[in-house]
Design an enzyme around this catalytic site. Sequence first.
Site, PDB file in Angstrom:
ATOM      1  N   HIS A  52     -13.582  30.352   5.416  1.00  0.00           N
ATOM      2  CA  HIS A  52     -14.512  31.332   4.815  1.00  0.00           C
ATOM      3  C   HIS A  52     -14.400  31.343   3.288  1.00  0.00           C
ATOM      4  O   HIS A  52     -14.663  32.371   2.660  1.00  0.00           O
ATOM      5  CB  HIS A  52     -14.263  32.751   5.341  1.00  0.00           C
ATOM      6  CG  HIS A  52     -14.099  32.831   6.823  1.00  0.00           C
ATOM      7  ND1 HIS A  52     -15.153  33.018   7.680  1.00  0.00           N
ATOM      8  CD2 HIS A  52     -12.992  32.702   7.616  1.00  0.00           C
ATOM      9  CE1 HIS A  52     -14.717  33.031   8.936  1.00  0.00           C
ATOM     10  NE2 HIS A  52     -13.403  32.833   8.918  1.00  0.00           N
ATOM     11  N   SER A  74     -24.402  20.288 -22.504  1.00  0.00           N
ATOM     12  CA  SER A  74     -25.560  21.174 -22.589  1.00  0.00           C
ATOM     13  C   SER A  74     -26.180  21.020 -23.968  1.00  0.00           C
ATOM     14  O   SER A  74     -25.482  20.797 -24.958  1.00  0.00           O
ATOM     15  CB  SER A  74     -25.106  22.619 -22.388  1.00  0.00           C
ATOM     16  OG  SER A  74     -26.028  23.513 -22.982  1.00  0.00           O
ATOM     17  N   LYS A  92     -19.899  23.279 -23.061  1.00  0.00           N
ATOM     18  CA  LYS A  92     -20.134  22.908 -21.670  1.00  0.00           C
ATOM     19  C   LYS A  92     -19.831  21.462 -21.354  1.00  0.00           C
ATOM     20  O   LYS A  92     -20.101  20.554 -22.126  1.00  0.00           O
ATOM     21  CB  LYS A  92     -21.607  23.172 -21.317  1.00  0.00           C
ATOM     22  CG  LYS A  92     -21.933  24.634 -21.305  1.00  0.00           C
ATOM     23  CD  LYS A  92     -21.517  25.282 -20.012  1.00  0.00           C
ATOM     24  CE  LYS A  92     -22.768  25.441 -19.189  1.00  0.00           C
ATOM     25  NZ  LYS A  92     -22.547  25.840 -17.854  1.00  0.00           N
ATOM     26  N   GLU A 102     -23.545  17.398  -8.612  1.00  0.00           N
ATOM     27  CA  GLU A 102     -24.701  18.229  -8.246  1.00  0.00           C
ATOM     28  C   GLU A 102     -25.879  17.365  -7.810  1.00  0.00           C
ATOM     29  O   GLU A 102     -26.596  17.694  -6.863  1.00  0.00           O
ATOM     30  CB  GLU A 102     -25.109  19.116  -9.426  1.00  0.00           C
ATOM     31  CG  GLU A 102     -24.089  20.214  -9.701  1.00  0.00           C
ATOM     32  CD  GLU A 102     -24.364  20.985 -10.983  1.00  0.00           C
ATOM     33  OE1 GLU A 102     -23.997  22.157 -11.042  1.00  0.00           O
ATOM     34  OE2 GLU A 102     -24.937  20.412 -11.935  1.00  0.00           O
TER      35      GLU A 102
END
Length: 460
Positions: free
Chosen positions: A156, A277, A283, A290
């Site tokens: 979980h 970024s 970043k 992804e």
Amino acid sequence: MAQLWGGRFTKETDQLVYNFNASIGFDRKFYRQDMEGSIAHAKMLASIGILTEEEKDQIIEGIEGILKDVEEGRLEITEEYEDIHSFVEAVLTDRIGQAGKKLHTGRSRNDQVALDMKLYTRDELMAVRDLLMELILVCQDLMEKHVHTAMPGFTHLQKAQPVTLAHHIGAYMEMFKRDYDRLCDIYERMNYCPLGSGALAGTTYPLDREMTASLLGFYAPTLNSMDSVSDRDYVIEFLSALSLIMMHLSRFCEEIILWNSNEYQFIEIDDAYSTGSSIMPQKKNPDIAELVRGKTGRVYGALMSLLTTMKGLPLAYNKDMQEDKELTFDAYDTAKGCLALFTGMLKTIRFRPQIMERSAANGFTNATDAADYLVNHGVPFRDAHGIVGQLVLLCIDKGISLDQLSLEDYKAISPVFEEDIYEAINIHTCIDKRNTLGAPGPAAMTKVIEFNRQWILNHR
Ligand code: ARG
């Protein structure tokens, strides 16, 4: 418009119809397989006396010339031909004359395209298998290195029990081994040659189907000509295997993204596999992970698309089946690209064992072991569960972990506890004692790593 038919027509094809119908825009991708099939067909036609030796040689030389010119950029496969089959035949006839016109004897584009698709899919399947093996080798290497790297195991997405990095990567190893074996199974089932099935009902020429099958590396010819020209099961099976591979990569990517986040900091993705970024200078984003996760949907889409295309088709060939190509090819390319990039990313990730271990030590991953301690001292498990639950509550209250709790506190809740509780709930003890086969304990892990080593040897 260069077409292979027209005799029974009195009008030109409407340009829009021609464009809608043509497949050259995508079936040119298997030009090599189409030519390979034609060469085998020509050799067979000569062996049964339909082509003279000279005609056969002219055809083979002609096709080899076309292949070379295409590969070296001297000849372009243009939209003026309806499909790749028309292109090869037209250019061949243009170059060698009469003999070129005999190549299509005893063949239809239906068995030709069935063959091309199968050859192309078989090549792609082997390429995917090689890429998977690369990934499996990287996983094996990481497993060998991280038998003692403790980390929290989750259920979980809550910390559950301590495991090791080798164990966690080992879970993916099992998935990738299954993926590999699945590809081998598909290969076994698909490796039968449809060439010689004609349009749907075979031919009246005494074609030697065993010969073409063996020239093209198939186990044997297929056994029903109607099925042969309309079977795309193997494409669906392969897309389904690719979907599973993508699902596995996507799950792994999801974890890599979490582990790479500022909150976890379990790993750092290499600069070469990260992006920045345009506005936030600090970043460093896990875009590759992804994207692999994102591209999974494309591959599933191809699978659903072809299943749907095929579901209502009567025997035998129907033009709907031309729709088996574009999304399928995209899925093949997508899966190969994702596998290659994922493997590179995984290989270069920097793991942070100390942070992982600290995380395993905080969060009560040793609570089950504290209960097991009581059980080993004669307390029934259900009671032990309740006692440790109270201890956890106390720790949460004090803002500490189980190993920071004093012996007085332990004893206040259960007198069974003694000084050796600290040793029993040490994260490494918890891991080292889990030695059932398949568990994270080093003894169990070493067995699995050895098993994997054998598996790799047997599969290369
Ligand atoms: N382009 C077609 C396909 O991809 C080739 C087979 C054409 N056969 C036919 N009877 N129109 O399926």
